[in-house]
Design a protein around this motif. Structure first.
Motif, short mmCIF file in Angstrom:
data_model
loop_
_atom_site.label_atom_id
_atom_site.label_comp_id
_atom_site.label_asym_id
_atom_site.label_seq_id
_atom_site.Cartn_x
_atom_site.Cartn_y
_atom_site.Cartn_z
N MET A 1 0.84 -1.17 0.00
CA MET A 1 0.00 0.00 0.00
C MET A 1 0.88 1.23 0.00
O MET A 1 2.03 1.17 0.41
CB MET A 1 -0.90 -0.03 1.23
N SER A 2 0.32 2.32 -0.45
CA SER A 2 1.11 3.54 -0.56
C SER A 2 1.55 4.06 0.81
O SER A 2 0.99 3.69 1.84
CB SER A 2 0.30 4.61 -1.29
N ALA A 3 2.55 4.90 0.80
CA ALA A 3 3.10 5.46 2.03
C ALA A 3 2.20 6.56 2.57
O ALA A 3 1.33 7.08 1.87
CB ALA A 3 4.49 6.02 1.76
N ASP A 4 2.39 6.90 3.85
CA ASP A 4 1.67 8.02 4.45
C ASP A 4 2.04 9.32 3.74
O ASP A 4 3.16 9.48 3.26
CB ASP A 4 2.02 8.17 5.93
N SER A 5 1.09 10.24 3.70
CA SER A 5 1.40 11.57 3.16
C SER A 5 1.20 12.59 4.28
O SER A 5 0.87 12.23 5.40
CB SER A 5 0.48 11.89 1.97
N ARG A 6 1.38 13.85 3.95
CA ARG A 6 1.20 14.87 4.98
C ARG A 6 -0.26 14.98 5.41
O ARG A 6 -0.55 15.34 6.53
CB ARG A 6 1.67 16.23 4.45
N LYS A 7 -1.19 14.65 4.51
CA LYS A 7 -2.61 14.82 4.82
C LYS A 7 -3.31 13.54 5.24
O LYS A 7 -4.30 13.59 5.95
CB LYS A 7 -3.32 15.40 3.60
N THR A 8 -2.86 12.40 4.78
CA THR A 8 -3.54 11.14 5.10
C THR A 8 -2.57 10.09 5.59
O THR A 8 -1.40 10.09 5.22
CB THR A 8 -4.28 10.57 3.86
N ARG A 9 -3.08 9.18 6.41
CA ARG A 9 -2.30 8.05 6.89
C ARG A 9 -2.84 6.78 6.26
O ARG A 9 -4.03 6.63 6.05
CB ARG A 9 -2.40 7.93 8.40
N THR A 10 -1.97 5.87 5.95
CA THR A 10 -2.34 4.58 5.38
C THR A 10 -2.50 3.58 6.52
O THR A 10 -1.66 3.51 7.41
CB THR A 10 -1.24 4.10 4.42
N TRP A 11 -3.62 2.81 6.49
CA TRP A 11 -3.81 1.79 7.52
C TRP A 11 -4.57 0.59 6.97
O TRP A 11 -5.23 0.67 5.95
CB TRP A 11 -4.49 2.35 8.77
N MET A 12 -4.45 -0.53 7.70
CA MET A 12 -5.15 -1.76 7.37
C MET A 12 -5.76 -2.27 8.67
O MET A 12 -5.12 -2.22 9.72
CB MET A 12 -4.17 -2.79 6.80
N ALA A 13 -7.00 -2.74 8.58
CA ALA A 13 -7.69 -3.26 9.77
C ALA A 13 -8.41 -4.55 9.41
O ALA A 13 -9.01 -4.65 8.34
CB ALA A 13 -8.69 -2.24 10.30
N LYS A 14 -8.32 -5.53 10.29
CA LYS A 14 -9.07 -6.77 10.11
C LYS A 14 -10.45 -6.58 10.74
O LYS A 14 -10.56 -6.09 11.86
CB LYS A 14 -8.36 -7.95 10.75
N ILE A 15 -11.49 -6.96 10.01
CA ILE A 15 -12.85 -6.84 10.54
C ILE A 15 -13.13 -8.10 11.34
O ILE A 15 -13.08 -9.21 10.82
CB ILE A 15 -13.85 -6.67 9.38
N ILE A 16 -13.41 -7.92 12.64
CA ILE A 16 -13.56 -9.07 13.53
C ILE A 16 -14.99 -9.27 14.01
O ILE A 16 -15.26 -10.22 14.74
CB ILE A 16 -12.60 -8.95 14.74
N GLY A 17 -15.91 -8.42 13.60
CA GLY A 17 -17.30 -8.58 14.01
C GLY A 17 -18.07 -7.28 13.82
O GLY A 17 -17.66 -6.41 13.07
N THR A 18 -19.18 -7.19 14.52
CA THR A 18 -20.00 -5.98 14.45
C THR A 18 -19.80 -5.13 15.69
O THR A 18 -19.40 -5.62 16.74
CB THR A 18 -21.49 -6.33 14.29
N HIS A 19 -20.09 -3.85 15.55
CA HIS A 19 -19.95 -2.89 16.64
C HIS A 19 -21.25 -2.09 16.72
O HIS A 19 -21.79 -1.68 15.70
CB HIS A 19 -18.76 -1.96 16.36
N PRO A 20 -21.77 -1.83 17.94
CA PRO A 20 -23.05 -1.14 18.05
C PRO A 20 -23.04 0.31 17.54
O PRO A 20 -24.06 0.81 17.08
CB PRO A 20 -23.37 -1.19 19.55
N VAL A 21 -21.90 0.98 17.57
CA VAL A 21 -21.83 2.38 17.15
C VAL A 21 -21.23 2.51 15.74
O VAL A 21 -21.78 3.21 14.89
CB VAL A 21 -20.99 3.21 18.15
#
Length: 81
Positions: A1-21
């Motif tokens: 994935m691309s590198a972080d820039s001054r305005k945005t950060r690059t991230w990856m998250a595993k979806i592990i279930g549902t969240h009430p909010v």
């Protein structure tokens, strides 16, 4: 994935279930290593993931490391007419 820039950060998250909010419960991941130009590399197992890079957001489904599907919206949601 691309590198972080001054305005945005690059991230990856595993979806592990549902969240009430937030609808989806995520586990944010640290990158495994960075490439020569600062791009982030993640090693992924089977499951659903959310990726954010350069103002783009994608949902990825990995199945047996062979089949890969990408979504631009949350899985299970429909487009508005």
């Amino acid at each position: 994935m691309s590198a972080d820039s001054r305005k945005t950060r690059t991230w990856m998250a595993k979806i592990i279930g549902t969240h009430p909010v937030y609808k989806l419960d995520r586990s944010f991941m640290n990158c495994d290593y960075k490439g020569s130009y600062g791009e982030k590399v993640f090693r992924l197992d089977e499951g659903y993931y959310e990726a954010y890079y350069g103002k783009r957001r994608q949902f990825i489904h990995l199945n047996n490391r062979k089949n890969r599907r990408r979504f631009t919206k949350e899985p299970g949601t429909r487009r508005r007419k």
